[in-house]
Write an enzyme that holds these catalytic residues in place. Structure first.
Site, PDB file in Angstrom:
ATOM      1  N   LEU A 132      18.466 -41.014  26.919  1.00 35.03           N
ATOM      2  CA  LEU A 132      18.392 -40.649  25.515  1.00 35.03           C
ATOM      3  C   LEU A 132      16.969 -40.307  25.108  1.00 35.03           C
ATOM      4  CD1 LEU A 132      19.962 -40.401  22.852  1.00 35.03           C
ATOM      5  CD2 LEU A 132      19.573 -42.852  22.494  1.00 35.03           C
ATOM      6  N   GLY A 133      15.996 -41.018  25.661  1.00 34.10           N
ATOM      7  CA  GLY A 133      14.595 -40.705  25.374  1.00 34.10           C
ATOM      8  C   GLY A 133      14.050 -41.411  24.148  1.00 34.10           C
ATOM      9  N   VAL A 134      14.354 -42.711  24.011  1.00 31.53           N
ATOM     10  CA  VAL A 134      13.794 -43.498  22.912  1.00 31.53           C
ATOM     11  C   VAL A 134      13.332 -44.847  23.447  1.00 31.53           C
ATOM     12  CG1 VAL A 134      15.155 -42.449  21.063  1.00 31.53           C
ATOM     13  CG2 VAL A 134      16.077 -44.417  22.325  1.00 31.53           C
ATOM     14  N   HIS A 185      21.156 -55.496  48.595  1.00 28.16           N
ATOM     15  CA  HIS A 185      20.329 -56.488  49.281  1.00 28.16           C
ATOM     16  C   HIS A 185      20.905 -56.887  50.636  1.00 28.16           C
ATOM     17  CE1 HIS A 185      23.020 -59.618  47.375  1.00 28.16           C
ATOM     18  NE2 HIS A 185      22.812 -60.205  48.539  1.00 28.16           N
ATOM     19  N   GLY A 232      26.654 -64.835  52.133  1.00 31.67           N
ATOM     20  CA  GLY A 232      27.542 -64.089  53.020  1.00 31.67           C
ATOM     21  C   GLY A 232      28.683 -63.435  52.271  1.00 31.67           C
ATOM     22  N   ASN A 233      29.005 -63.953  51.064  1.00 27.17           N
ATOM     23  CA  ASN A 233      30.016 -63.315  50.221  1.00 27.17           C
ATOM     24  C   ASN A 233      29.460 -62.079  49.521  1.00 27.17           C
ATOM     25  OD1 ASN A 233      31.524 -66.347  49.737  1.00 27.17           O
ATOM     26  ND2 ASN A 233      32.805 -64.535  49.892  1.00 27.17           N
ATOM     27  N   SER A 234      28.145 -61.908  49.515  1.00 26.77           N
ATOM     28  CA  SER A 234      27.536 -60.789  48.803  1.00 26.77           C
ATOM     29  C   SER A 234      28.129 -59.462  49.253  1.00 26.77           C
ATOM     30  CB  SER A 234      26.022 -60.776  49.039  1.00 26.77           C
ATOM     31  OG  SER A 234      25.402 -61.862  48.412  1.00 26.77           O
ATOM     32  N   ILE A 262      13.217 -48.784  22.147  1.00 29.72           N
ATOM     33  CA  ILE A 262      14.012 -49.492  21.147  1.00 29.72           C
ATOM     34  C   ILE A 262      13.730 -50.987  21.183  1.00 29.72           C
ATOM     35  CG2 ILE A 262      15.934 -47.849  21.005  1.00 29.72           C
ATOM     36  CD1 ILE A 262      17.373 -49.432  23.126  1.00 29.72           C
ATOM     37  N   ASP A 315      22.110 -53.361  42.321  1.00 36.57           N
ATOM     38  CA  ASP A 315      22.276 -54.022  43.624  1.00 36.57           C
ATOM     39  C   ASP A 315      23.552 -53.567  44.315  1.00 36.57           C
ATOM     40  OD1 ASP A 315      21.599 -55.569  45.767  1.00 36.57           O
ATOM     41  OD2 ASP A 315      22.263 -57.471  44.899  1.00 36.57           O
TER      42      ASP A 315
END
Length: 490
Positions: free
Chosen positions: A281-283, A123, A224-226, A285, A153
């Site tokens: 994995l293709g599930v 961001h 600003g710390n981001s 849940i 992010d």
């Protein structure tokens, strides 16, 4: 009867004296332990700050904003005598042209290699036309974007420097404990390089993302710390400062840093591929609730209940709808969130062991993971049922068998089977657990149901087995979920 005093040899302490000697010795041991503990607290963070500062950077981004976008505009009531005046004023100052303007934003980052790779938040640099890196020891360089990952992010930048750059190493966030000292660095509120210190307040925090694994800290983190680093006392980066929880926009001691366990893996993929490559994995849940666990004979609610197995790695490996995934790649699975994180951090193409609970016993299957980014997702359309076919009242539900007309109304395929929920009693457990008209029950007791007789057979079988509830697989708009209903409902 004559009594005789117990003879105590000279030089031997009395029992009372021995007791007090033991007490004093124990107190000395406690004092020594407390002294050692006190010594582990840093008297100053100055040495650490001096050591890592050269690798921490300020980031300034510039973005072109279309004219009229985001700028304040006078607001006057429609039809007001001032309306024409303000319109003429704006037109004169605009000279009939819409001029774009430049917008700037500030953030932080840190260098992770001597050849100029820099980590920050997505961001911070999202939508930027120009990214300028300011170094602690002076000098500025323009940066290019190597890759970004909005899901965590995170972003990876690169600068071209004439000399090797100072950099900081990654640390293991899994080793950090609640109460450990940490230090944050960055560019809060545009004030330049700044240091704050605190402790790890909590671990494993989730905000809104699928792969969230945040370290919570009371070290001051502000705007600003981001993108700045969160250090342990060895000068290793254990987190990337990302967000704060605050009612006023300033630090109140609740800050969040994405753990290095997640960040290091994402950044490595961005560096190698320019994009993420997460395991798949293709599930589908859901978490295991108490009533679901009871309905399928599980002793605890740990694990992830498989609600659907579309075409993909799990289907190829034999994982089935209704399985509960208990462990993944040798580690127990606590819930769905943990499973998603572990699969996402796993290597694409890796063969992993998946232990599942099925039909009252465990099975272990080998699954070769695919790539999540390549997975296709399709959600069929749906429409509410309007007709009133013959129904039966069961478990607080008015249900009917499937017809071609209902399939068309619900957007189902010609071969789709199940029982259609026509109505739900508002005072029933089914209503409380979210069942609504238009839902389709495709399984009961982990067996397919196509007729009302099928459902009644499953109810009778569960009661004969001593079950207190029956597990239903319910589909809505193509999305499946399991719901356990009490058999006392009638």
């Amino acid at each position: 009867m004559k009594t005789q005093a117990l003879a105590i040899p000279r030089g031997t302490p009395s029992p009372l004296a021995a007791f007090w000697a033991l007490v004093v010795g124990f107190a000395l041991l406690i004092a020594q332990a407390l002294a050692v503990e006190a010594q582990s607290r840093p008297n100053t963070f100055a040495d650490l700050a001096e050591k890592v500062s050269p690798a921490v950077v300020n980031i300034t981004t510039s973005t072109t904003v279309a004219a009229g976008a985001g700028g304040p505009q006078p607001i006057v009531p429609e039809g007001s005598p001032f309306e024409d005046f303000f319109r003429d004023f704006l037109d004169r100052n605009d000279d009939g042209q819409r001029r774009p303007r430049r917008s700037q934003a500030l953030g932080s980052g840190f260098v992770i290699s001597e050849d100029g790779y820099i980590v920050t938040n997505n961001h911070v640099i999202q939508g930027a036309d120009e990214i300028l890196i300011e170094f602690f020891e002076g000098g500025e360089l323009e940066a290019e974007i190597i890759g970004t990952d909005p899901n965590t992010d995170l972003a990876l930048l690169k600068v071209a420097a004439d000399e090797p750059l100072a950099f900081v190493p990654w640390g293991d966030s899994e080793e950090s404990r609640v109460g450990d000292w940490v230090m944050a660095m960055g560019n809060p509120l545009g004030q330049g390089f700044s240091v704050s210190a605190g402790i790890v307040s909590a671990r494993g925090r989730a905000l809104s993302g699928t792969y969230d694994d945040y370290i919570q800290t009371d070290a001051a983190i502000n705007r600003g710390n981001s993108g700045g680093p969160l250090f342990n006392m060895r000068g290793e980066v254990i987190g990337v400062n990302t967000a704060i929880l605050s009612p006023n926009g300033g630090s109140i001691g609740i800050g969040f840093a994405m753990s290095s366990r997640v960040a290091q893996n994402v950044i490595a993929q961005l560096e190698e591929y320019g994009e993420t490559r997460r395991g798949w994995l293709g599930v589908r849940i859901q978490d295991v609730s108490d009533d679901v666990a009871e309905a399928i004979g599980l002793e605890s609610t740990a694990g992830a209940l498989v609600t659907d197995v579309p075409e993909g790695p799990a289907a190829d490996a034999g994982i089935e709808q209704g399985d509960v995934i208990l462990s993944f790649d040798g580690r127990d699975v606590a819930d769905t969130r943990e499973l998603v994180r572990r699969v996402g951090n796993a290597e694409v193409g890796k063969a992993v062991r998946v232990r599942v609970w099925r039909d009252g016993e465990t099975q272990t299957l080998m699954v070769t993971l695919g790539r999540r980014e390549d997975a296709e997702r399709a959600i069929p359309a749906s429409a509410p049922a309007n007709e009133e076919p013959a129904t039966r009242e069961i478990l607080g539900l008015s249900i009917s068998t499937m017809t071609d007309e209902l399939r068309e109304q619900l957007g189902l395929g010609a071969t789709d089977e199940g029982l259609v929920v026509e109505d739900v009693a508002e005072d029933s457990e089914a209503f409380e657990k979210g069942l609504r008209p238009g839902d389709v029950i495709t399984e009961a007791g982990q067996q397919p149901v196509a007729t009302i007789a099928d459902l009644e057979d499953r109810i009778d079988g569960a009661r004969e087995a001593g079950r207190k509830s029956l597990l239903l697989l319910v589909r809505r708009a193509g999305d499946p979920r399991f719901v356990a209903l009490s058999l006392d409902e009638g």
